[in-house]
Design an enzyme around this catalytic site. Structure first.
Site, PDB file in Angstrom:
ATOM      1  N   CYS A 168     -15.061 -26.780   7.461  1.00 17.72           N
ATOM      2  CA  CYS A 168     -15.872 -26.569   8.595  1.00 17.72           C
ATOM      3  C   CYS A 168     -14.907 -26.344   9.841  1.00 17.72           C
ATOM      4  CB  CYS A 168     -16.679 -27.835   8.828  1.00 17.72           C
ATOM      5  SG  CYS A 168     -15.963 -29.294   8.942  1.00 17.72           S
ATOM      6  N   HIS A 215     -17.701 -33.280  10.527  1.00 16.70           N
ATOM      7  CA  HIS A 215     -18.424 -31.799  10.476  1.00 16.70           C
ATOM      8  C   HIS A 215     -18.349 -31.042  11.940  1.00 16.70           C
ATOM      9  CE1 HIS A 215     -20.538 -28.396   9.166  1.00 16.70           C
ATOM     10  NE2 HIS A 215     -21.238 -28.443  10.199  1.00 16.70           N
ATOM     11  N   ASN A 257     -23.208 -22.590  13.392  1.00 18.42           N
ATOM     12  CA  ASN A 257     -22.814 -23.950  12.194  1.00 18.42           C
ATOM     13  C   ASN A 257     -22.761 -23.249  10.845  1.00 18.42           C
ATOM     14  OD1 ASN A 257     -22.903 -26.128  10.563  1.00 18.42           O
ATOM     15  ND2 ASN A 257     -24.337 -27.436  11.701  1.00 18.42           N
TER      16      ASN A 257
END
Length: 249
Positions: free
Chosen positions: A14, A121, A136
């Site tokens: 991520c 994250h 995202n």
């Protein structure tokens, strides 16, 4: 929204997805970020060695795993910050006393991007053209965010325990920015708006629950009622007051 660069989640990369979404291109890969992490580890090792290579602290440090990356693909905030420095960009905590950040509380729309983190994250929220997008990597596609909802979304993330960082500096030029100024994006998925409304209510409920001041309590109640009204200008004023209170909590 095909013009918007958006990497979907792959493993635990991520941090890579977050950076590339911010920069709007495949500028970083795991090897690049690992190199930055190793450089940070080495710099920290040199600092620790100043206390003496035979010291307990130094020997304990050598036995510890890297705090900047792990085998899953996670990278620390220091790695993110170092990667942005390559582009002349600065990562500043939303909670910082930096004068540039304190003014963001009342009007986050005047900024250009945010990076958010929770439980390892990372994801980016960025303005492209004159619109805001949630980039995202866990989403199937970029999510369009209205100016009013942006502030409430940030307040909700803060209440949920997210660390929020503001990006300062000049972001690299990208096609999406130019194209979206000429032709703004339209969110096709109607479920997004329904989800946004739910999040708005949750953020306001949280603010209402935490508020101990009677005046704030009544103001947030009024805002919840205003969300169902048609007086758009009055709604915006009330919403911004609630946003300011939420971010200052």
């Amino acid at each position: 929204m095909e013009a918007v660069f958006h990497e979907k989640q792959e493993g635990s990369l991520c941090a890579q997805h977050c950076l590339n979404s911010l920069l709007q291109g495949a500028y970083f890969n795991p090897v690049d970020l690992s190199s930055l992490a190793l450089s940070l580890d080495e710099a920290e090792r040199i600092r620790m060695a100043e206390c003496g290579e035979e010291s307990d602290e130094y020997q304990r440090f050598l036995r510890q795993p890297s705090g900047n990356m792990d085998d899953s693909g996670f990278f620390s905030v220091q790695v993110i910050s170092s990667a942005l420095e390559v582009w002349g960009l600065e990562l500043v905590p939303f909670s910082s006393a930096d004068e540039r950040v304190t003014s963001v509380f009342s009007n986050p729309c005047k900024m250009q991007a945010f990076i958010c983190n929770y439980k390892e994250h990372w994801f980016t929220i960025r303005k492209l053209g004159n619109q805001w997008f949630n980039l995202n990597s866990l989403l199937n596609k970029p999510q369009l965010i209205s100016d009013t909802y942006l502030a409430l979304f940030l307040a909700q993330l803060k209440n949920d325990g997210y660390s929020i960082f503001v990006i300062f500096g000049v972001l690299p030029d990208c096609d999406a920015d130019h194209l979206l100024k000429l032709k703004p994006a339209i969110q096709i998925n109607s479920d997004i708006q329904e989800q946004d409304d739910t999040h708005l209510q949750e953020a306001l409920q949280q603010s209402l629950h935490e508020s101990k001041d009677c005046e704030e309590h009544e103001l947030i109640k009024a805002i919840q009622m205003s969300m169902q009204s048609n007086t758009e200008e009055d709604d915006d004023v009330l919403l911004r007051k609630a946003i300011h209170m939420s971010l200052d909590c």
